[in-house]
Design a protein around this motif. Sequence first.
Motif, PDB file in Angstrom:
ATOM      1  N   LYS A   6       0.619  -0.677  -0.020  1.00  0.00           N
ATOM      2  CA  LYS A   6       0.250   0.238  -0.319  1.00  0.00           C
ATOM      3  C   LYS A   6       1.057   1.250   0.080  1.00  0.00           C
ATOM      4  O   LYS A   6       0.401   2.237  -1.177  1.00  0.00           O
ATOM      5  N   MET A 276      -5.418  -5.306  -5.264  1.00  0.00           N
ATOM      6  CA  MET A 276      -5.672  -3.443  -6.275  1.00  0.00           C
ATOM      7  C   MET A 276      -6.314  -4.262  -7.846  1.00  0.00           C
ATOM      8  O   MET A 276      -5.680  -4.975  -7.583  1.00  0.00           O
ATOM      9  N   TRP A 320      -9.138  -0.920  -2.937  1.00  0.00           N
ATOM     10  CA  TRP A 320      -7.715  -0.179  -3.059  1.00  0.00           C
ATOM     11  C   TRP A 320      -7.332  -0.524  -4.448  1.00  0.00           C
ATOM     12  O   TRP A 320      -7.797  -1.393  -5.119  1.00  0.00           O
ATOM     13  N   GLN A 359      -5.163   8.364  -3.353  1.00  0.00           N
ATOM     14  CA  GLN A 359      -4.577   6.819  -2.119  1.00  0.00           C
ATOM     15  C   GLN A 359      -4.464   6.082  -3.102  1.00  0.00           C
ATOM     16  O   GLN A 359      -5.805   5.821  -3.915  1.00  0.00           O
ATOM     17  N   GLY A 360      -4.050   5.023  -2.984  1.00  0.00           N
ATOM     18  CA  GLY A 360      -3.794   3.938  -3.629  1.00  0.00           C
ATOM     19  C   GLY A 360      -2.060   3.624  -4.268  1.00  0.00           C
ATOM     20  O   GLY A 360      -1.352   4.232  -2.969  1.00  0.00           O
ATOM     21  N   THR A 475      -2.164   6.926   2.640  1.00  0.00           N
ATOM     22  CA  THR A 475      -2.109   5.327   2.363  1.00  0.00           C
ATOM     23  C   THR A 475      -4.004   5.012   2.345  1.00  0.00           C
ATOM     24  O   THR A 475      -4.444   5.005   2.431  1.00  0.00           O
TER      25      THR A 475
END
Length: 552
Positions: A6, A276, A320, A359-360, A475
């Motif tokens: 992450k 993800m 994610w 985020q990702g 994150t």
Amino acid sequence: MNNWWKKATVYQVYPRSFKDTNNDGIGDIRGIIEKLDYLEKLGIDLLWITPMYVSPQKDNGYDISDYYQIDPLYGTMADFEELVQEAEKRKIAIMMDMVLNHTSTEHQWFKEARKSRNNPYRDFYFWQDPKPDGTPPNNWKSRFGGTAWKYDEATGQSYLHSFDESQADLNWENEAVRKECGKILAFWAKKGIKGVRLDVVNLLSKTPGLPDDPIVGPTGDGRTHNVDGPKIHQYLHELNQQVFGPMQLVTVGEMSSSTPEECVLYSQEEREELSMIFSFYHMKADYQDNAKWTNEPFSLAKLKQSQSLLQQKMHEGNGWNALFYSNHDQPRALSRFGDDRIYRQESAKMLAITLFGQQGTTYIYQGEEIGMTNAYFSTIEEYRDPESLNAYRELLASGVSDREALIILQLKSRDNARTPMQWDDSKYQGFSAVEPWLVVNNNQISAEKELKDPNSIFYTYQRLIAYRKMFPVFTEGDYRLLDEEHSELFCYERTCNQEKLLVISNFTRKNVAYQLPSDYKTAEILESNYGRKQVEAAFQLKPYESLMIYQK
């Protein structure tokens, strides 16, 4: 579970175009080994390599004829094993690209399948009779243009190919297919890889019976029945239980045409499917009515809306995301969303800051870190990509002029991302000592120059990679789009406990006034593509200026 990925950054290598060491004009594994120190300096954690398995190379390796061997084009299995070991010494893990939706028609399974209708391997693929009027079994279209069916004289039936006719779709309803795919993944995990990127994985499950797509128009190509199919989550959970979980593999699934809601489901940790997903939801900001091959200007409103929607959905649903603007299937983001001529450096840094604040898990495509641009080929003879060549023929057939068709390819072709990596200013930009397989983009951009300049794009990426490991807000923070209706700025805020992050990006060549929110008056500038040091109540943002502001 240790979700180290992450905070990680993935670097994608397209080996054919990365570094040639044996002077055949094609990149190879030893070229990747040679450049590991460069990648270590950049600070990446995972190295995603597009397919290097044995292949007829009709689609540059995405047509696999032997999943268990390295194609001699790229080197040997010993070279690959050395790459894994050398990368590990530099704390870089290897992520292999895996194509499980289809095989090459040169694969032994398919060779057996086409021998007769009764062959045991027949059911590894989709075979159907033509309709009574002689037309294909259904109205599905290939992603590369034309019908998704190829008639086979020997057995009087057609086989399904969602992509090139040399790429036959596997039938995942067949348990034997699923078991074979699990074995393939386990083989490479035992070789020491730590991640798998799953090509077009959301196409594995098709509606039983393969009915016609009821939609009329560009999206009526079969995706109603071959995207996010009825058993896709079951299949991925099975793979997770058999291989991903036990082998502790980081997994990312390519999800073209999947809805944000489906993307959440694929990547929720408790569902035990994928780590993800790659969503292409934001990659249609320059599509006209969802059609790719159009001369449509980039829309900032579309980019903001699509990225923000996915950010919010994934955060709320505990999914994610893989964060990217470029890859081997997309034109260069710098040429697409920025200004690759006058404000090349500023635009490249602006896109990096805009992406890395979200985020990702962040992804960099080779050359992105040095500001490589589209190729702008002027003749059709310079193109190699089958999708682009098919699109060119279809554009001409639809009445588009040759000049307009070439302009569209200059904007949208995948070959824009596949030109050889530019290492230095020598004849072939340090990629090879001989003429490469694809024309070199000879524009004096090089890694050598970037490394010498402390204010370069390369060092911006290096710092951004480090920030994501240092600050939890990257994150864990939620996401809020600010100034949603602003036609020139992309602004958003991330919040995590006492931490706040504000990203402001000017996507135009104009100076734009910006009033800083009052709660950031004591914040610090983490990153600025113009070298700003001080936070001010009111900014005059310069062309393509971007700021990342941190408040503790």
